[in-house]
Write a protein that holds these residues in place. Structure first.
Motif, PDB file in Angstrom:
ATOM      1  N   TYR A   6      42.998  25.362  30.564  1.00  0.00           N
ATOM      2  CA  TYR A   6      44.184  26.001  31.136  1.00  0.00           C
ATOM      3  C   TYR A   6      43.762  27.339  31.719  1.00  0.00           C
ATOM      4  O   TYR A   6      43.430  28.274  30.994  1.00  0.00           O
ATOM      5  N   ASP A   7      43.778  27.407  33.047  1.00  0.00           N
ATOM      6  CA  ASP A   7      43.407  28.635  33.746  1.00  0.00           C
ATOM      7  C   ASP A   7      44.638  29.538  33.837  1.00  0.00           C
ATOM      8  O   ASP A   7      45.629  29.195  34.484  1.00  0.00           O
ATOM      9  N   SER A   8      44.547  30.696  33.180  1.00  0.00           N
ATOM     10  CA  SER A   8      45.700  31.600  33.139  1.00  0.00           C
ATOM     11  C   SER A   8      46.090  32.100  34.520  1.00  0.00           C
ATOM     12  O   SER A   8      47.271  32.365  34.777  1.00  0.00           O
ATOM     13  N   ARG A   9      45.142  32.242  35.410  1.00  0.00           N
ATOM     14  CA  ARG A   9      45.471  32.725  36.753  1.00  0.00           C
ATOM     15  C   ARG A   9      46.233  31.662  37.536  1.00  0.00           C
ATOM     16  O   ARG A   9      47.220  31.953  38.218  1.00  0.00           O
ATOM     17  N   SER A 151      45.885  50.188  47.381  1.00  0.00           N
ATOM     18  CA  SER A 151      44.868  49.825  48.376  1.00  0.00           C
ATOM     19  C   SER A 151      44.429  48.370  48.261  1.00  0.00           C
ATOM     20  O   SER A 151      43.714  47.867  49.135  1.00  0.00           O
ATOM     21  N   TRP A 152      44.837  47.702  47.201  1.00  0.00           N
ATOM     22  CA  TRP A 152      44.352  46.339  46.955  1.00  0.00           C
ATOM     23  C   TRP A 152      45.531  45.370  46.966  1.00  0.00           C
ATOM     24  O   TRP A 152      46.289  45.308  46.007  1.00  0.00           O
ATOM     25  N   PRO A 153      45.724  44.638  48.043  1.00  0.00           N
ATOM     26  CA  PRO A 153      46.927  43.811  48.213  1.00  0.00           C
ATOM     27  C   PRO A 153      47.129  42.749  47.142  1.00  0.00           C
ATOM     28  O   PRO A 153      48.272  42.362  46.861  1.00  0.00           O
ATOM     29  N   THR A 154      46.046  42.256  46.540  1.00  0.00           N
ATOM     30  CA  THR A 154      46.189  41.183  45.550  1.00  0.00           C
ATOM     31  C   THR A 154      46.317  41.713  44.117  1.00  0.00           C
ATOM     32  O   THR A 154      46.247  40.927  43.170  1.00  0.00           O
ATOM     33  N   TYR A 155      46.488  43.024  43.960  1.00  0.00           N
ATOM     34  CA  TYR A 155      46.675  43.555  42.607  1.00  0.00           C
ATOM     35  C   TYR A 155      47.925  42.920  42.000  1.00  0.00           C
ATOM     36  O   TYR A 155      49.011  42.936  42.589  1.00  0.00           O
ATOM     37  N   GLY A 156      47.769  42.348  40.811  1.00  0.00           N
ATOM     38  CA  GLY A 156      48.862  41.624  40.160  1.00  0.00           C
ATOM     39  C   GLY A 156      48.704  40.118  40.220  1.00  0.00           C
ATOM     40  O   GLY A 156      49.539  39.382  39.698  1.00  0.00           O
ATOM     41  N   ALA A 157      47.599  39.639  40.842  1.00  0.00           N
ATOM     42  CA  ALA A 157      47.419  38.195  41.025  1.00  0.00           C
ATOM     43  C   ALA A 157      47.237  37.455  39.706  1.00  0.00           C
ATOM     44  O   ALA A 157      47.679  36.309  39.570  1.00  0.00           O
ATOM     45  N   LEU A 158      46.604  38.088  38.723  1.00  0.00           N
ATOM     46  CA  LEU A 158      46.351  37.388  37.467  1.00  0.00           C
ATOM     47  C   LEU A 158      47.638  37.128  36.697  1.00  0.00           C
ATOM     48  O   LEU A 158      47.840  36.053  36.126  1.00  0.00           O
ATOM     49  N   THR A 159      48.523  38.104  36.674  1.00  0.00           N
ATOM     50  CA  THR A 159      49.766  37.979  35.907  1.00  0.00           C
ATOM     51  C   THR A 159      50.987  37.708  36.789  1.00  0.00           C
ATOM     52  O   THR A 159      52.114  37.739  36.308  1.00  0.00           O
ATOM     53  N   ASN A 160      50.720  37.458  38.081  1.00  0.00           N
ATOM     54  CA  ASN A 160      51.794  37.098  39.014  1.00  0.00           C
ATOM     55  C   ASN A 160      52.891  38.155  39.048  1.00  0.00           C
ATOM     56  O   ASN A 160      54.080  37.863  38.941  1.00  0.00           O
ATOM     57  N   GLN A 161      52.473  39.416  39.204  1.00  0.00           N
ATOM     58  CA  GLN A 161      53.408  40.534  39.279  1.00  0.00           C
ATOM     59  C   GLN A 161      53.259  41.257  40.612  1.00  0.00           C
ATOM     60  O   GLN A 161      52.154  41.342  41.163  1.00  0.00           O
ATOM     61  N   GLY A 162      54.340  41.794  41.082  1.00  0.00           N
ATOM     62  CA  GLY A 162      54.292  42.684  42.212  1.00  0.00           C
ATOM     63  C   GLY A 162      54.121  44.111  41.734  1.00  0.00           C
ATOM     64  O   GLY A 162      54.484  44.441  40.590  1.00  0.00           O
TER      65      GLY A 162
END
Length: 472
Positions: A6-9, A151-162
């Motif tokens: 199970y990949d958490s991302r 500066s990093w658009p994908t910040y929050g990708a692991l926990t699916n947060q904006g």
């Protein structure tokens, strides 16, 4: 053979495909050695020990890195005002963690780096982030360096947060931040902290932030791209989210998969210092045999919360006793037969299928218990072929799980000496009983059996002789 995890991302079960065929690079966030370990720490280490053992059984060469955070705010604060240096405190508790892991049979990691030994690599990573425009030096001359989350658009990708959904980062003094959600990469030295806890850097004396440590150490020991990053569920945010952001912003591919283990509850409540219900590892290991503790902590699915309650260790002891009794009984009955010298032991297919399915240990244990029941029935019926098959299967399964109750590592020196002394006494009485039976003095033979039974010792008469065991 396909292992699924199970990949958490991705928040989904996926097929595991290693970057390098036949090899696995696994990084696990280890302890911050500020105080004594609790059972949650043991559970997390045990989860990745089980993953490592299963990957190895499946023929993969595993490199497991588990770090030690030996400098941070809490270590410094707790040692302040005492006669003990912060580094001495950290090392003392590191030894406690190691002792707990060893007691549970957790295999030593391939590498176990301390944060204080990788400061140069951390500084190099911070420099790269500044050069790429993803980090900045605080303008207040504090010496702090922060990651620029905007500066990093994908910040929050692991926990699916904006970004707008995130709370301010609480890992450092916000004295020079552009945004309260920016997190510390380097912490400038403070007047009330010991000089020995500061390293020189291009931004001034100081020490690394917590998150940058794991990014630098995983890169150092596994490379810029590796297979799996693991840790407790409580580390997903902000720690792992920040690791992912800073590593990928620096140009690393970082981890292909993310694993997170569940936490430990006590009587249905989350275990925490604030509730006063934390159970220290030393207390837990004193409450039962270490192999029983290992059984209990590994019996739930690794992603679920495991709940400790009164009687939990007794239940684990009973389950393990049933396995131990069968292994001992089968070993005695099959001794001297053509089944005694078995070849390579292989787990049954349904056990392997359960383990391949995201390390489904509860289902694997169900297979194990079924094998014990079937094996005992075969022994009762005198079906040695079936008994030997299940005996070999059970030995293979408990070996993979690291819970073989007859393995020498689970028998301490005192216990071994006591068992040998008891064995000498019982074997002498059994010899007297056999002499009485040969002389047809059955009353005396029965008296010996009854005396042993009153002491909790069971006698089993077999074609290969009489054997004894402690009642379970």
């Amino acid at each position: 053979m396909t292992i699924r995890l199970y990949d958490s991302r991705e928040q989904a079960l996926v097929d595991f495909v290693p970057l390098v065929p036949g090899k696995v690079g696994l990084y696990v966030c280890g302890p911050t050695v500020q105080s004594s370990p609790h059972i949650g720490h043991l559970r997390s280490a045990l989860v990745y020990d089980l993953w490592r053992r299963w990957f190895t059984y499946r023929g993969l060469d595993v490199t497991l890195v588990r770090n030690v955070t030996d400098v941070d705010d809490k270590i410094l604060a707790l040692s302040s005002g005492t006669d003990e240096e912060w580094w001495a405190r950290a090392y003392r508790y590191e030894l406690e963690f190691t002792a707990g892991y060893q007691a549970l049979g957790v295999l030593a990691p391939t590498y176990e780096p301390r944060a204080t030994a990788s400061v140069t690599e951390m500084q190099q990573l911070v420099t790269t982030l500044i050069e790429k425009g993803h980090a900045y030096v605080a303008p207040d001359d504090s010496g702090d360096v922060y990651f620029d989350t905007a500066s990093w658009p994908t910040y929050g990708a692991l926990t699916n947060q904006g970004l707008d959904d995130m709370a301010p980062a609480a890992d450092a003094d916000p004295r020079g931040k552009r945004d309260p959600r920016d997190f510390a990469l380097w912490k400038g030295a403070k007047a009330d902290e010991p000089a020995s806890a500061a390293w020189s850097s291009p931004w001034g004396d100081g020490r690394p932030g917590w998150h940058i440590e794991c990014s630098a150490m995983s890169r150092r020991y596994l490379g810029s791209a590796f297979d799996i990053h693991g840790g407790g569920l409580d580390l997903r945010f902000p720690h792992h989210e920040n690791e992912l952001a800073q590593s990928t912003a620096a140009g690393d591919d970082f981890a292909s998969y993310w694993l997170h283990n569940g936490l430990v509850a006590v009587e249905g409540q989350k275990m925490s210092k604030s509730l006063g219900n934390s159970i220290f590892a030393s207390e837990f290991l004193a409450a039962a045999r270490p192999v029983v503790v290992r059984w209990f902590l590994s019996s739930a699915h690794y992603r679920s919360t495991i709940d400790y309650h009164d009687g939990a260790l007794l239940e684990a002891e009973a389950a393990l006793d049933r396995i131990e009794t069968f292994l001992s009984r089968a070993g005695r009955r099959l001794a001297g037969t053509r089944f005694a010298g078995v070849g390579a032991r292989v787990v049954p297919d349904d056990f392997a299928e359960a383990m391949d399915d995201d390390l489904n240990v509860p289902q694997a244990l169900a297979v194990l218990h079924d094998a014990v029941r079937t094996g005992n029935s075969a022994l009762d019926d005198g079906d040695l072929d079936a008994a030997a098959r299940e005996w070999q299967h059970v030995q293979a399964m408990v070996a993979v799980l690291g819970v073989d109750p007859l393995a020498p590592e689970w028998r301490g020196a005192d216990e071994g000496d006591a068992h040998r002394a008891l064995g000498t006494i019982v074997e002498t009485l059994l010899a007297q009983r056999q002499q009485a039976r040969a002389a047809r003095d059955f009353a005396q033979a029965d008296r010996v059996r009854e005396m042993l039974a009153s002491a909790g010792i069971t006698i089993e008469d077999t074609p290969s002789g009489s054997h004894w065991s402690l009642e379970q």
